[in-house]
Write a protein that holds these residues in place. Sequence first.
Motif, short mmCIF file in Angstrom:
data_model
loop_
_atom_site.label_atom_id
_atom_site.label_comp_id
_atom_site.label_asym_id
_atom_site.label_seq_id
_atom_site.Cartn_x
_atom_site.Cartn_y
_atom_site.Cartn_z
N THR A 1 41.94 37.68 19.09
CA THR A 1 41.44 38.53 17.75
C THR A 1 41.57 39.95 18.79
N MET B 1 37.23 27.99 25.02
CA MET B 1 38.04 28.81 23.81
C MET B 1 37.47 30.03 22.90
N LEU B 2 35.82 30.25 22.71
CA LEU B 2 35.62 31.16 22.53
C LEU B 2 36.28 32.82 23.20
N ILE C 1 40.25 32.44 22.06
CA ILE C 1 39.56 33.54 20.68
C ILE C 1 39.76 34.41 21.00
#
Lengths: 303, 279
Positions: free
Chosen positions: A283, A275-276, A279
């Motif tokens: 970004t 997930m990190l 994301i």
Amino acid sequence: MERARKAVWRQNGTAYLFLLPWLVGFFCLTLGPMIGSFYLSLTKYNLLQPPKWLGLGNYNEIFTADDSFRHSLAVTFQYVVLSVPLRLVFALLVAMLLNKGIRALGIYRTVYYVPSLLGGSVAIAVVWRTIFDGDGLFNDFLGWFGLTGPSWISNPNYIAYTIVTLSVWQFGSAMVIFLAGLKQIPADLYEAAEVDGASKVRQMFRITLPLLSPVIFFNLVMTIIHSFQVFTPAYVIGDGRGGPIDSTLYYTLYLYLKGFSFFDMGYASALAWIMLVIIGAFTAIVFATSKYWVFYSDGKPGN
Amino acid sequence: MAYRSAASRVIRHAFIIAVGLLMMYPVFWLLSSSFKPNQLIFSQPGLWPQKFTFENYAQGWQGLQGITFGRFFTNSAIISGMSVLGNIVTCSLAAFAFARLQFRFKRLWFSFMLVTIMLPYHVTLVPQYILYNEFKWINTFFPLIVPKWLATDSFFILLMIQFIRGIPSELDESATIDGCSSRQIYTRIILPLLVPALITTAIFTFIWTWDDFFSQMIYLSQPRLFTVQLGIRSMFDPTGESDWGALLAMSVLSLIPILTIFFSFQKYFVNGIATTGLK
């Protein structure tokens, strides 16, 4: 010499004393857990027995054999792709409407902001569930037009839209930021454009949007990061286990179920790292494209 | 021309009001339904209850397993209050160091602090849980409060740094010449001037903590420790019959502290979001 060094030491000591709570928090609750979570992602761990080393086993399983992972990712993407643009467009349009020297601006701003304030609570999720239920208010409303709506929350094809409406309903927080940005645009730019005979549409594309682009950029990044982490509405409006038929199995909910229902802490950690990365990638993409569409007032595109 | 602009103004206002009413409708619905007798909540159309009843509130307040909502509200208030205090104290300490003091590795720490703002909560979630489990802190309020006393909400640090940068540094310099220590500069000069930023931090911390459901659910499983959010969630049965009246009544109550705070500090609130881009 000696005294100077002492002074420097004292200066450092004082500063670090002020910084101490943050430092402890950073090491014990952020950096340490991050390292721990990366280690755990390479193990099988259920809190009771010591972690068992798996190497890349969890990641391997996630990417090759886990349908729920793929599904939860798809559901989450769908949510992000629907909710982020809708929310921002609404926020921007309403901010522009409110920016035209309207009387009683404070009241409107408040009314539009209140949903953002309440939207995260369980209470509102419950309300949403009842409004969009088969015999709920929304279908009564459709009934006025002779339409018969489905049960928006028990039908796996529709429940996602119910959750998206809840997030769009909370456009007020982005709107307030847009409003602040709009207020920064000098009025004489519009006056000059008016004199030159530029149409309203042209003014919007040539003045408003470019000058607002840093704010749009900020709102976009924050809304994306925020949207990937949707949880409470999915948990309350759905059944808390991802149903009906996994239609509300958002990524964070899947992670929660793996970690805290099945106590597969290693697997949940691997999910968190993926997930990190996702994301982070999103970004980064927004940041990378920003030099083409974000203009800063010092004339330099990008920053 | 004047006629046209008046007409367009009316249309615009009508539109804004219509959207505003639509936005508030769910909240009005919640309020009105909480006063309707249970059997009328879904059958009686219209917002104004045909029959007013306070039964839902009395019923809902009973809570569950003999623990009333009074307990849940107290728990939420303790957690939120302690979180607010923690954030105000420790974030302002860190912000003062970053904004005003010189020390080694400052840039490095500062960039770490910025990165943590973007970090999703879930990456540290599992090890934090394990840590608190080791400390025997599961089913206590510590996991919900202690992080706030360690300035983990970096967002507010940044907010306060920005604010402190707006305070003239000549104030500190002349205080230093007068023999003030860093501690005195912090308590006597910076803190008093930082009040608007502190209030913004306090409001947001309160609301986010009050509304937070995820971490409360993870760390608290005994009904006597339940917060308002957990209380409401457990009254609500997604598969079967919920006592809707009681559920909605308690939902109304759960929103009151947030709305009260919002309306009493609106000025700070809107400025706070606008200048810092909170959420």
